[in-house]
Design a protein around this motif. Structure first.
Motif, PDB file in Angstrom:
ATOM      1  N   ILE A 256      -5.602  10.061  -0.948  1.00  0.00           N
ATOM      2  CA  ILE A 256      -6.934  10.637  -0.747  1.00  0.00           C
ATOM      3  C   ILE A 256      -6.930  12.109  -1.126  1.00  0.00           C
ATOM      4  CG2 ILE A 256      -8.679  11.203   0.997  1.00  0.00           C
ATOM      5  CD1 ILE A 256      -7.757   8.653   2.507  1.00  0.00           C
ATOM      6  N   ASP A 257      -5.912  12.824  -0.673  1.00  0.00           N
ATOM      7  CA  ASP A 257      -5.819  14.258  -0.959  1.00  0.00           C
ATOM      8  C   ASP A 257      -5.702  14.519  -2.458  1.00  0.00           C
ATOM      9  OD1 ASP A 257      -5.928  14.709   1.754  1.00  0.00           O
ATOM     10  OD2 ASP A 257      -3.764  15.011   1.989  1.00  0.00           O
ATOM     11  N   GLN A 258      -4.951  13.685  -3.164  1.00  0.00           N
ATOM     12  CA  GLN A 258      -4.799  13.858  -4.610  1.00  0.00           C
ATOM     13  C   GLN A 258      -6.138  13.679  -5.321  1.00  0.00           C
ATOM     14  OE1 GLN A 258      -1.852  11.308  -6.427  1.00  0.00           O
ATOM     15  NE2 GLN A 258      -2.352  11.964  -8.511  1.00  0.00           N
ATOM     16  N   ALA A 259      -6.889  12.649  -4.906  1.00  0.00           N
ATOM     17  CA  ALA A 259      -8.203  12.418  -5.519  1.00  0.00           C
ATOM     18  C   ALA A 259      -9.165  13.557  -5.216  1.00  0.00           C
ATOM     19  CB  ALA A 259      -8.772  11.084  -5.035  1.00  0.00           C
ATOM     20  N   ARG A 260      -9.136  14.058  -3.991  1.00  0.00           N
ATOM     21  CA  ARG A 260     -10.018  15.168  -3.620  1.00  0.00           C
ATOM     22  C   ARG A 260      -9.670  16.426  -4.421  1.00  0.00           C
ATOM     23  NH1 ARG A 260     -13.368  15.017   0.509  1.00  0.00           N
ATOM     24  NH2 ARG A 260     -13.194  17.278   0.819  1.00  0.00           N
ATOM     25  N   ALA A 261      -8.394  16.624  -4.669  1.00  0.00           N
ATOM     26  CA  ALA A 261      -7.970  17.790  -5.442  1.00  0.00           C
ATOM     27  C   ALA A 261      -8.518  17.749  -6.866  1.00  0.00           C
ATOM     28  CB  ALA A 261      -6.447  17.873  -5.465  1.00  0.00           C
TER      29      ALA A 261
ATOM     30  N   ILE B  48       0.846  -1.195   0.000  1.00  0.00           N
ATOM     31  CA  ILE B  48       0.000   0.000   0.000  1.00  0.00           C
ATOM     32  C   ILE B  48       0.880   1.243   0.000  1.00  0.00           C
ATOM     33  CG2 ILE B  48      -1.732   1.323   1.283  1.00  0.00           C
ATOM     34  CD1 ILE B  48      -2.694  -1.384   2.439  1.00  0.00           C
ATOM     35  N   ASN B  49       0.596   2.157  -0.901  1.00  0.00           N
ATOM     36  CA  ASN B  49       1.321   3.418  -0.969  1.00  0.00           C
ATOM     37  C   ASN B  49       0.380   4.489  -1.523  1.00  0.00           C
ATOM     38  OD1 ASN B  49       1.405   3.287  -3.921  1.00  0.00           O
ATOM     39  ND2 ASN B  49       2.994   1.729  -3.672  1.00  0.00           N
ATOM     40  N   PRO B  50       0.769   5.763  -1.473  1.00  0.00           N
ATOM     41  CA  PRO B  50      -0.133   6.822  -1.947  1.00  0.00           C
ATOM     42  C   PRO B  50      -0.570   6.654  -3.398  1.00  0.00           C
ATOM     43  CG  PRO B  50       1.627   7.761  -0.634  1.00  0.00           C
ATOM     44  CD  PRO B  50       1.966   6.318  -0.822  1.00  0.00           C
ATOM     45  N   GLU B  51       0.346   6.185  -4.262  1.00  0.00           N
ATOM     46  CA  GLU B  51       0.008   6.022  -5.670  1.00  0.00           C
ATOM     47  C   GLU B  51      -1.081   4.968  -5.844  1.00  0.00           C
ATOM     48  OE1 GLU B  51       2.167   5.109  -9.979  1.00  0.00           O
ATOM     49  OE2 GLU B  51       3.188   4.591  -8.109  1.00  0.00           O
ATOM     50  N   ARG B  52      -0.933   3.819  -5.161  1.00  0.00           N
ATOM     51  CA  ARG B  52      -1.940   2.767  -5.266  1.00  0.00           C
ATOM     52  C   ARG B  52      -3.273   3.245  -4.670  1.00  0.00           C
ATOM     53  NH1 ARG B  52      -4.158  -1.280  -8.085  1.00  0.00           N
ATOM     54  NH2 ARG B  52      -5.204  -2.793  -6.749  1.00  0.00           N
ATOM     55  N   THR B  53      -3.214   3.964  -3.563  1.00  0.00           N
ATOM     56  CA  THR B  53      -4.440   4.481  -2.954  1.00  0.00           C
ATOM     57  C   THR B  53      -5.179   5.389  -3.921  1.00  0.00           C
ATOM     58  OG1 THR B  53      -3.432   4.376  -0.757  1.00  0.00           O
ATOM     59  CG2 THR B  53      -5.365   5.787  -1.007  1.00  0.00           C
TER      60      THR B  53
ATOM     61  N   ILE C  37       0.941   8.225   6.090  1.00  0.00           N
ATOM     62  CA  ILE C  37       1.990   8.086   5.079  1.00  0.00           C
ATOM     63  C   ILE C  37       1.484   7.402   3.810  1.00  0.00           C
ATOM     64  CG2 ILE C  37       4.217   6.999   4.584  1.00  0.00           C
ATOM     65  CD1 ILE C  37       4.793   7.250   7.644  1.00  0.00           C
ATOM     66  N   LYS C  38       0.705   6.324   3.965  1.00  0.00           N
ATOM     67  CA  LYS C  38       0.332   5.486   2.837  1.00  0.00           C
ATOM     68  C   LYS C  38      -1.022   5.837   2.211  1.00  0.00           C
ATOM     69  CE  LYS C  38       2.890   1.369   4.415  1.00  0.00           C
ATOM     70  NZ  LYS C  38       3.539   0.961   3.146  1.00  0.00           N
ATOM     71  N   LEU C  39      -1.949   6.369   3.003  1.00  0.00           N
ATOM     72  CA  LEU C  39      -3.305   6.591   2.518  1.00  0.00           C
ATOM     73  C   LEU C  39      -3.626   8.066   2.255  1.00  0.00           C
ATOM     74  CD1 LEU C  39      -5.261   4.163   4.892  1.00  0.00           C
ATOM     75  CD2 LEU C  39      -4.444   3.698   2.575  1.00  0.00           C
ATOM     76  N   GLN C  40      -3.312   8.925   3.206  1.00  0.00           N
ATOM     77  CA  GLN C  40      -3.776  10.308   3.129  1.00  0.00           C
ATOM     78  C   GLN C  40      -3.324  11.054   1.879  1.00  0.00           C
ATOM     79  OE1 GLN C  40      -5.960  11.463   5.771  1.00  0.00           O
ATOM     80  NE2 GLN C  40      -6.432  12.724   3.974  1.00  0.00           N
TER      81      GLN C  40
ATOM     82  N   PRO D 278      -8.968   8.440   6.037  1.00  0.00           N
ATOM     83  CA  PRO D 278      -9.355   7.057   6.394  1.00  0.00           C
ATOM     84  C   PRO D 278     -10.184   6.998   7.669  1.00  0.00           C
ATOM     85  CG  PRO D 278      -7.044   7.446   6.896  1.00  0.00           C
ATOM     86  CD  PRO D 278      -7.517   8.677   6.202  1.00  0.00           C
ATOM     87  N   TYR D 279     -11.133   6.044   7.685  1.00  0.00           N
ATOM     88  CA  TYR D 279     -12.037   5.831   8.809  1.00  0.00           C
ATOM     89  C   TYR D 279     -11.745   4.492   9.479  1.00  0.00           C
ATOM     90  CZ  TYR D 279     -15.035   9.441   6.660  1.00  0.00           C
ATOM     91  OH  TYR D 279     -15.540  10.598   6.128  1.00  0.00           O
ATOM     92  N   PRO D 280     -12.068   4.361  10.759  1.00  0.00           N
ATOM     93  CA  PRO D 280     -11.959   3.050  11.411  1.00  0.00           C
ATOM     94  C   PRO D 280     -12.853   2.030  10.708  1.00  0.00           C
ATOM     95  CG  PRO D 280     -12.242   4.787  13.043  1.00  0.00           C
ATOM     96  CD  PRO D 280     -12.484   5.421  11.700  1.00  0.00           C
ATOM     97  N   ALA D 281     -12.292   0.875  10.364  1.00  0.00           N
ATOM     98  CA  ALA D 281     -13.050  -0.131   9.628  1.00  0.00           C
ATOM     99  C   ALA D 281     -14.216  -0.686  10.434  1.00  0.00           C
ATOM    100  CB  ALA D 281     -12.117  -1.272   9.206  1.00  0.00           C
ATOM    101  N   ASP D 282     -14.082  -0.703  11.778  1.00  0.00           N
ATOM    102  CA  ASP D 282     -15.131  -1.354  12.576  1.00  0.00           C
ATOM    103  C   ASP D 282     -16.446  -0.585  12.565  1.00  0.00           C
ATOM    104  OD1 ASP D 282     -14.239   0.749  14.100  1.00  0.00           O
ATOM    105  OD2 ASP D 282     -13.899  -0.408  15.927  1.00  0.00           O
TER     106      ASP D 282
END
Length: 332
Positions: A231-236, A177-182, A225-228, A244-248
């Motif tokens: 997410i920020d790139q997509a939002r832009a 998992i990395n920002p590019e894959r996210t 590091i891996k997700l945010q 990211p949210y807690p999965a539970d």
């Protein structure tokens, strides 16, 4: 404006022919779709007789020749199998023919003659015996469409999940998992819904750690590091994605309608909630294939143990057909 859905017959020794005939004898299917079976018509006719179905078969050479009306099953006949093919037996013949059905479906999808592909199950051992050394449908489709970036989406009537990683160990999944894959998976989800006429799709991303890391309390700031950044790139770019949210708690929120689709970080994080919702309603979807090719599938195998017994449940195929209709690119 009903989309043409190409249904591949899968491994003919399994329950694929049975659930196809059972599904296509239901009138409601034809209200939303133009189903076109890509398979061996003599096997389909044998199955119809076996289960007492009164449907007729219309053998055609190209999708534009189909009748697409209740009571008639339109079929492109790929005549490769013996009439007396045994039920529930692994064979090179059934594995090779299943592969050929997929090849034809992909050709039609890339040429825009069908709007989506819906697959009945194949058997990996038979596929390998037939000379096609792929792990399964997804890898075949990726290869035939020359696609590198794709993802698995799972769907039930109340919940849709797309995955950053799937069939790897947990430690390897987190490493991959990395920002590019996210970003890429978020964009795949968005593009899939947008082509189907829903550009306002709401996307939510799961955290990797318990409580999504709780500001560094759990883990090593993987969310940050891996997700945010992804997410920020997509939002832009204007995509409605949060997390990211807690999965539970996220899957509960998505199930009640707060989000259209959840991005899961690894296999069991996404698969477990879907399975709880009901295996019979589950659909496996491949997204990101070249030229926007959509593929949906039943969420079960060939069930060799019950093949030929007229007890196979067609509900998962019906859900897969519905998903194919919902995700097929909007016709203009």
């Amino acid at each position: 404006m009903r989309p043409i859905i190409g249904i591949t017959m899968g491994d003919a020794a399994g329950i694929g022919p049975e659930i196809i005939v059972k599904s296509l004898q239901q009138q409601d299917v034809y209200k939303r779709a133009k189903p076109l079976v890509i398979g061996d018509v003599k096997i389909l006719k044998r199955e119809a007789a076996h289960i007492g179905s009164l449907v007729q078969f219309n053998v055609i050479e190209k999708p534009s020749q189909g009748l697409y009306e209740s009571g008639t099953v339109d079929c492109i006949d790929i005549d490769l199998l013996p009439q007396d093919l045994a039920y529930g037996k692994v064979s090179a013949e059934s594995g090779h023919s299943a592969f050929c059905f997929i090849v034809k479906a992909v050709q039609l999808a890339l040429e825009k003659e069908i709007d989506a592909i819906c697959t009945a199950p194949l058997n990996k051992e038979a596929l390998h015996k037939g000379g096609h050394l792929y792990p399964g449908h997804t890898e075949i489709l990726a290869d035939l469409t020359n696609t590198e970036d794709f993802s698995m989406m799972l769907s039930t009537p109340k919940l849709k999940v797309i995955h950053l990683t799937t069939h790897v160990g947990l430690l390897e999944a987190i490493d991959k998992i990395n920002p590019e894959r996210t970003y890429k998976v978020i964009k795949l989800a968005y593009d899939t819904f947008a082509r189907a006429g829903n550009p306002e799709v709401k996307i939510a991303v799961c955290g990797i750690n318990p409580h999504a890391g709780e500001n560094g309390l759990f883990g090593n700031r993987e969310e940050e590091i891996k997700l945010q950044p992804g997410i920020d790139q997509a939002r832009a770019e204007g995509i409605d994605v949060t997390g990211p949210y807690p999965a539970d708690t996220l899957f509960y929120r998505a199930g009640r309608g707060d989000f259209d689709i959840v991005v899961a970080c690894y296999h069991d994080q996404g698969h477990a909630p879907i399975k709880v919702m009901g295996v019979e309603d589950g659909v496996n979807i491949t997204v990101g294939l070249r030229n926007g090719v959509i593929r949906t599938s039943v969420d079960h195998g060939t069930a060799f143990d019950i093949a030929g017994k007229n007890i196979a449940d067609e509900r998962s195929l019906l859900e897969a057909l519905k998903a194919a209709v919902d995700l097929a690119p909007v016709k203009k």
